[in-house]
Motif scaffolding. Structure first.
Motif, PDB file in Angstrom:
ATOM      1  N   THR A 243       3.265  -1.652   0.620  1.00  0.00           N
ATOM      2  CA  THR A 243       2.669  -0.459   1.227  1.00  0.00           C
ATOM      3  C   THR A 243       3.127   0.819   0.516  1.00  0.00           C
ATOM      4  OG1 THR A 243       4.406  -0.133   2.891  1.00  0.00           O
ATOM      5  CG2 THR A 243       2.557  -1.591   3.481  1.00  0.00           C
ATOM      6  N   THR A 244       3.851   0.666  -0.607  1.00  0.00           N
ATOM      7  CA  THR A 244       4.287   1.846  -1.352  1.00  0.00           C
ATOM      8  C   THR A 244       3.133   2.389  -2.197  1.00  0.00           C
ATOM      9  OG1 THR A 244       5.021   0.830  -3.435  1.00  0.00           O
ATOM     10  CG2 THR A 244       6.587   0.776  -1.580  1.00  0.00           C
ATOM     11  N   ASP A 245       3.371   3.545  -2.783  1.00  0.00           N
ATOM     12  CA  ASP A 245       2.394   4.139  -3.693  1.00  0.00           C
ATOM     13  C   ASP A 245       2.752   3.850  -5.156  1.00  0.00           C
ATOM     14  OD1 ASP A 245       4.652   5.746  -3.630  1.00  0.00           O
ATOM     15  OD2 ASP A 245       3.561   7.629  -3.499  1.00  0.00           O
ATOM     16  N   GLY A 246       3.620   2.870  -5.376  1.00  0.00           N
ATOM     17  CA  GLY A 246       3.990   2.457  -6.729  1.00  0.00           C
ATOM     18  C   GLY A 246       3.681   0.987  -6.959  1.00  0.00           C
TER      19      GLY A 246
ATOM     20  N   ASP B 295      10.007 -11.409 -14.582  1.00  0.00           N
ATOM     21  CA  ASP B 295       8.885 -10.915 -13.790  1.00  0.00           C
ATOM     22  C   ASP B 295       7.970 -12.089 -13.458  1.00  0.00           C
ATOM     23  OD1 ASP B 295      10.002  -8.441 -14.397  1.00  0.00           O
ATOM     24  OD2 ASP B 295       8.544  -7.998 -15.968  1.00  0.00           O
ATOM     25  N   LYS B 296       7.656 -12.265 -12.163  1.00  0.00           N
ATOM     26  CA  LYS B 296       6.825 -13.389 -11.739  1.00  0.00           C
ATOM     27  C   LYS B 296       5.501 -12.942 -11.132  1.00  0.00           C
ATOM     28  CE  LYS B 296      10.057 -16.508 -12.669  1.00  0.00           C
ATOM     29  NZ  LYS B 296      10.642 -17.527 -11.822  1.00  0.00           N
ATOM     30  N   LEU B 297       5.516 -11.901 -10.304  1.00  0.00           N
ATOM     31  CA  LEU B 297       4.310 -11.423  -9.631  1.00  0.00           C
ATOM     32  C   LEU B 297       4.234  -9.909  -9.711  1.00  0.00           C
ATOM     33  CD1 LEU B 297       4.604 -13.471  -6.302  1.00  0.00           C
ATOM     34  CD2 LEU B 297       3.038 -13.946  -8.201  1.00  0.00           C
ATOM     35  N   ILE B 298       3.023  -9.392  -9.843  1.00  0.00           N
ATOM     36  CA  ILE B 298       2.815  -7.950  -9.770  1.00  0.00           C
ATOM     37  C   ILE B 298       1.983  -7.644  -8.537  1.00  0.00           C
ATOM     38  CG2 ILE B 298       0.807  -8.055 -11.300  1.00  0.00           C
ATOM     39  CD1 ILE B 298       1.608  -5.180 -12.229  1.00  0.00           C
ATOM     40  N   LEU B 299       2.381  -6.626  -7.824  1.00  0.00           N
ATOM     41  CA  LEU B 299       1.606  -6.135  -6.693  1.00  0.00           C
ATOM     42  C   LEU B 299       1.347  -4.657  -6.909  1.00  0.00           C
ATOM     43  CD1 LEU B 299       2.561  -8.805  -5.194  1.00  0.00           C
ATOM     44  CD2 LEU B 299       2.232  -7.419  -3.165  1.00  0.00           C
ATOM     45  N   PRO B 300       0.103  -4.316  -7.200  1.00  0.00           N
ATOM     46  CA  PRO B 300      -0.234  -2.905  -7.342  1.00  0.00           C
ATOM     47  C   PRO B 300       0.032  -2.144  -6.043  1.00  0.00           C
ATOM     48  CG  PRO B 300      -1.983  -4.297  -8.220  1.00  0.00           C
ATOM     49  CD  PRO B 300      -1.036  -5.192  -7.471  1.00  0.00           C
ATOM     50  N   ALA B 301       0.105  -0.842  -6.129  1.00  0.00           N
ATOM     51  CA  ALA B 301       0.312   0.006  -4.957  1.00  0.00           C
ATOM     52  C   ALA B 301      -0.703  -0.344  -3.866  1.00  0.00           C
ATOM     53  CB  ALA B 301       0.177   1.471  -5.345  1.00  0.00           C
ATOM     54  N   SER B 302      -0.243  -0.319  -2.631  1.00  0.00           N
ATOM     55  CA  SER B 302      -1.097  -0.543  -1.445  1.00  0.00           C
ATOM     56  C   SER B 302      -1.901  -1.833  -1.530  1.00  0.00           C
ATOM     57  CB  SER B 302      -2.034   0.649  -1.238  1.00  0.00           C
ATOM     58  OG  SER B 302      -1.294   1.832  -1.055  1.00  0.00           O
ATOM     59  N   SER B 303      -1.236  -2.940  -1.840  1.00  0.00           N
ATOM     60  CA  SER B 303      -1.931  -4.227  -1.948  1.00  0.00           C
ATOM     61  C   SER B 303      -1.069  -5.347  -1.372  1.00  0.00           C
ATOM     62  CB  SER B 303      -2.281  -4.533  -3.406  1.00  0.00           C
ATOM     63  OG  SER B 303      -1.117  -4.792  -4.154  1.00  0.00           O
ATOM     64  N   TYR B 304      -1.632  -6.531  -1.333  1.00  0.00           N
ATOM     65  CA  TYR B 304      -0.881  -7.697  -0.859  1.00  0.00           C
ATOM     66  C   TYR B 304      -1.370  -8.942  -1.578  1.00  0.00           C
ATOM     67  CZ  TYR B 304      -4.876  -9.290   1.883  1.00  0.00           C
ATOM     68  OH  TYR B 304      -6.109  -9.737   2.272  1.00  0.00           O
ATOM     69  N   LYS B 305      -0.544  -9.992  -1.517  1.00  0.00           N
ATOM     70  CA  LYS B 305      -0.912 -11.319  -2.012  1.00  0.00           C
ATOM     71  C   LYS B 305      -0.555 -12.315  -0.926  1.00  0.00           C
ATOM     72  CE  LYS B 305      -0.764 -10.577  -6.928  1.00  0.00           C
ATOM     73  NZ  LYS B 305      -0.422 -11.061  -8.229  1.00  0.00           N
TER      74      LYS B 305
ATOM     75  N   SER C 132       7.046   0.739   1.934  1.00  0.00           N
ATOM     76  CA  SER C 132       7.990  -0.373   1.827  1.00  0.00           C
ATOM     77  C   SER C 132       7.284  -1.588   1.252  1.00  0.00           C
ATOM     78  CB  SER C 132       8.533  -0.742   3.220  1.00  0.00           C
ATOM     79  OG  SER C 132       9.241   0.326   3.786  1.00  0.00           O
ATOM     80  N   VAL C 133       8.077  -2.596   0.892  1.00  0.00           N
ATOM     81  CA  VAL C 133       7.527  -3.905   0.550  1.00  0.00           C
ATOM     82  C   VAL C 133       7.993  -4.876   1.629  1.00  0.00           C
ATOM     83  CG1 VAL C 133       7.391  -3.472  -1.929  1.00  0.00           C
ATOM     84  CG2 VAL C 133       9.437  -4.544  -0.987  1.00  0.00           C
ATOM     85  N   TYR C 134       7.144  -5.873   1.915  1.00  0.00           N
ATOM     86  CA  TYR C 134       7.426  -6.831   2.975  1.00  0.00           C
ATOM     87  C   TYR C 134       7.135  -8.240   2.476  1.00  0.00           C
ATOM     88  CZ  TYR C 134       7.066  -2.671   5.901  1.00  0.00           C
ATOM     89  OH  TYR C 134       7.245  -1.425   6.444  1.00  0.00           O
TER      90      TYR C 134
END
Length: 113
Positions: free
Chosen positions: A43-46, A57-67, A102-104
């Motif tokens: 939920t961050t802007d980064g 590095d295993k996974l990328i999560l763009p700003a405001s996204s989820y997997k 934050s990240v969750y």
């Protein structure tokens, strides 16, 4: 033949934007159960990078996204199932610096595992 197994939610793991840097840091505690379903939300802007070893590095999560990973979809009976082992520690680091959010990490496991 129909069969079912109960599942349970694990404790929510989170890390606020102010604690996320350019180096990997742990998000919550290691898993205590075999993970059947996992959702990672940013939920961050980064943009964020995630790892299970704190180095690669295993996974990328763009700003405001989820997997969402439904590891046990369409598996059951004598086929066994896919899952993440217990004892995994998740890590996060910034790809671009966040200024809010934050990240969750949400996990679901099979009871009795």
């Amino acid at each position: 033949m129909f069969w079912s197994q109960q599942v349970a939610f694990d404790v929510l793991r989170s890390k606020g934007f102010a604690s996320i840097t350019g180096s990997y840091s742990a998000v919550g505690s290691p898993t205590a159960h075999v993970v059947r379903l996992m959702c990672i939300t940013n939920t961050t802007d980064g943009d964020m990078l995630f790892s299970d070893d704190g180095v690669n590095d295993k996974l990328i999560l763009p700003a405001s996204s989820y997997k969402l990973f439904d590891l046990t979809t369409n598996k059951g009976g004598t086929d066994g199932f896919l899952a993440l082992q217990s004892g995994i520690q998740f890590y996060v680091k910034e790809l671009t610096a966040p200024s809010k959010g934050s990240v969750y990490i949400e996990l679901i496991y099979g009871k009795g595992e």
